[in-house]
Design an enzyme around this catalytic site. Structure first.
Site, PDB file in Angstrom:
ATOM      1  N   ILE A 104       0.962  -1.103  -0.091  1.00  0.00           N
ATOM      2  CA  ILE A 104       0.062  -0.166   0.037  1.00  0.00           C
ATOM      3  C   ILE A 104       0.837   1.309  -0.061  1.00  0.00           C
ATOM      4  O   ILE A 104       1.980   1.334   0.870  1.00  0.00           O
ATOM      5  CB  ILE A 104      -0.922   0.033   1.204  1.00  0.00           C
ATOM      6  CG1 ILE A 104      -1.551  -1.197   1.552  1.00  0.00           C
ATOM      7  CG2 ILE A 104      -1.841   1.173   1.221  1.00  0.00           C
ATOM      8  CD1 ILE A 104      -2.254  -1.577   2.390  1.00  0.00           C
ATOM      9  N   CYS A 105       0.462   2.182  -0.941  1.00  0.00           N
ATOM     10  CA  CYS A 105       1.411   3.404  -1.013  1.00  0.00           C
ATOM     11  C   CYS A 105       0.490   4.377  -0.314  1.00  0.00           C
ATOM     12  O   CYS A 105      -0.346   5.114  -0.959  1.00  0.00           O
ATOM     13  CB  CYS A 105       1.596   3.790  -2.339  1.00  0.00           C
ATOM     14  SG  CYS A 105       2.390   5.277  -2.376  1.00  0.00           S
TER      15      CYS A 105
END
Length: 171
Positions: free
Chosen positions: A108-109
């Site tokens: 997840i960014c």
């Protein structure tokens, strides 16, 4: 509610990274969050019972009226001795949602999981941030460069080993 805490016992015989012993401070903080979760469970998320205090699995359901309505996803939280001074490692388990900030390997960014982390944050606040991120999405698609990123992460590379560049706060 006291009986509910049996689901948070640590395995003492396993040597895997998800079962490693935690410092007293980290264990206390995680147990405090678990207690708060059990006493006032958020309706948007479901904790899936485990006997490992250092790894939580949480089901997150898409909000009504969003692209992810009627879909649910599993999040894995891995805590270290440095929690809450350091963010837990958080990934989506397969299949990860199609989202411009979520890679197909579940990474997840999201800046609060890395350089914008604060010890005031909790599992609950992370879950709500991710729900908000999913809810604001306007197009289901993978991030640019998904395939090459996932190939570079082959072999179990942690998302915490990545030098993230946060440039897009609109989804």
């Amino acid at each position: 509610m006291e009986a509910g805490f049996s689901m948070f016992k640590r395995k003492s015989t396993s040597k895997s990274s998800s079962s490693k012993g935690l410092s007293k401070a980290a264990a206390y903080r995680i147990q405090t969050e678990a207690h708060e979760w059990l006493m006032n469970p958020p309706s948007e998320f479901e904790y899936l019972p485990s006997d490992d205090l250092s790894r939580w699995i949480v089901r997150i359901s898409g909000a009504k009226g969003t692209l992810y309505e009627n879909e649910s996803f599993l999040l894995q939280f891995d805590f270290t001795d440095d929690y809450p001074m350091e963010a837990p490692e958080v990934i989506f388990l397969p299949p990860a949602p199609l989202h411009p900030h979520i890679y197909s390997n579940g990474h997840i960014c999201l800046d609060i999981l890395y350089d914008k982390w604060s010890p005031a944050m909790t599992v609950n606040s992370i879950c709500f941030s991710l729900l908000s991120m999913l809810s604001s999405c306007t197009k289901k698609e993978r991030p640019l460069g998904n395939d090459s990123y996932v190939m570079r992460c082959a072999g179990g590379r942690s998302p915490k080993e990545v030098n993230w560049h946060f440039h897009d706060d609109k989804v």
